[in-house]
Design an enzyme around this catalytic site. Structure first.
Site, short mmCIF file in Angstrom:
data_model
loop_
_atom_site.label_atom_id
_atom_site.label_comp_id
_atom_site.label_asym_id
_atom_site.label_seq_id
_atom_site.Cartn_x
_atom_site.Cartn_y
_atom_site.Cartn_z
N TYR A 113 0.86 -1.18 0.00
CA TYR A 113 0.00 0.00 0.00
C TYR A 113 0.90 1.23 0.00
CZ TYR A 113 -3.51 -3.38 1.54
OH TYR A 113 -4.35 -4.47 1.64
N HIS A 162 -6.81 0.31 -2.14
CA HIS A 162 -6.44 -0.93 -2.80
C HIS A 162 -4.91 -1.05 -2.82
CE1 HIS A 162 -6.84 -4.22 -5.68
NE2 HIS A 162 -5.93 -3.64 -6.45
N LYS A 176 -2.97 -5.61 -9.78
CA LYS A 176 -1.77 -5.16 -9.10
C LYS A 176 -0.58 -5.29 -10.04
CE LYS A 176 -3.62 -7.10 -4.81
NZ LYS A 176 -4.37 -5.92 -4.42
#
Length: 350
Positions: A282, A293, A324
């Site tokens: 993060y 997210h 990601k």
């Protein structure tokens, strides 16, 4: 029109310069109207029927005499040509600043070697049973050819682990080592809520206000003086590191180093176990109540690590499936400084 094999390249005369180089970006001029072609360029022209023969060989015969890895390189070259790109072999004579780790220079669509354009991609070709070192990733596109001739492209580049999380524990907490984790008994203040350290011990019958920390979290906090091991006489950091090495060997030191660098750079790493990675990351944490997210998955790798293309594909596919970026952190094999290299890999459609 025919070509002649000469000194490892194919020479073509007549109006070859105007017909192939000036208008379509094949080869390199060698004087007058003559050009030199690489094996893969000549193979593509034979395949299209623009060349009749090379030393009397048609395309089928030419492929049996071709240089090593001609098959995989030809498939990538032909695919990129079909996508509308001009490209050159990344070698001396064809490009001004050749690199020894890539096979092709790909120009922006509509541009070619005569336009002095910056490359759109530098491409390295691999078969699915090949290998690529983690230190070879970054500023290169991997074109992987599987056993059926299908192509998968991976963009790789350098990754900046910097985040915007601003949190420093204001108090020191006492913890207890419990197998492969630590438990902070009693209130841990804002350690979890603002710093996103650990997870609360929860459950319907929970009578304790406590959080449990991973060993890398505990080691990092102990190194900064924010965590102790109660009344233990041993140094907290050393005790936690000893436990970490006992449960996962040298991998613990790699993960701790990556964790430290991410935290020091303002990012928050959490376990990436569910995604097959070491950490999920993060970049900006203000509180766990308003948690965004996670942006990246990170694997901590040895400096000399070598990928099987299939494993790289698995990592990238999984990361992309959960929106990601797949990141690899590793110690440079030729760099004696106390820094890590960070690279990412993602799917690319040229």
């Amino acid at each position: 029109m025919d070509g002649q094999l000469r000194d490892g390249e194919i020479r073509v005369g007549e109006d070859a310069r105007q017909r192939f180089y000036d208008s379509r970006g094949y080869g390199r001029p060698v004087g007058g109207n003559e050009i030199a072609l690489s094996w893969v360029e000549a193979g593509h022209l034979l395949f299209r029927g623009d060349l009749d023969t090379v030393d009397g060989m048609d395309f089928r015969e030419f492929t049996t005499e071709a240089e090593t890895e001609f098959g995989t390189k030809f498939l990538v070259y032909a695919d990129l040509r079909d996508r509308g790109f001009y490209l050159s072999p990344d070698r001396e004579g064809w490009v001004d600043e050749p690199r020894d780790d890539t096979d092709f220079v790909v120009y922006p669509r509509g541009k070619g070697p005569t336009d002095a354009a910056e490359p759109e991609y530098r491409v390295r070709v691999l078969g699915e049973r090949g290998a690529v070192g983690v230190s070879q990733l970054g500023d290169v596109v991997l074109a992987v050819v599987d056993e059926e001739g299908d192509l998968t492209y991976f963009e790789t580049g350098h990754y900046d682990p910097t985040g915007e999380t601003e949190y420093t524990p204001e108090t020191t907490v006492d913890a207890t080592l419990l197998d492969d984790r630590l438990v902070v008994w009693g209130s841990a203040g804002d350690l979890h809520r603002l710093g996103f350290y650990g997870q609360p011990l929860t459950g319907r019958a929970a009578d304790y206000d406590a959080i449990h920390l991973s060993l890398v979290e505990g080691a990092y906090l102990a190194a900064t003086g924010a965590l102790t091991l109660g009344h233990a006489s041993d140094d907290a950091f050393e005790a936690i590191v000893e436990r970490g090495r006992a449960v996962e060997g040298e991998r613990f030191d790699r993960r701790l180093r990556v964790y430290r660098d991410l935290r020091d750079a303002g990012s928050v790493p959490k376990t990436g176990f569910k995604f097959g990675a070491d950490f999920r990351v993060y970049a900006d944490v203000e509180s766990v109540e308003d948690l965004g997210h996670s942006e990246a998955l990170v694997r901590a790798l040895p400096g000399g690590y070598t990928f099987d293309p299939r494993d790289l594909a698995l990592d990238v596919r999984l990361a992309g499936g959960v929106r990601k970026k797949m990141v690899f952190a590793f110690e440079p094999t030729t760099d004696q400084t106390d820094t890590l290299d960070w690279v990412y890999a993602s799917r690319l459609t040229p």
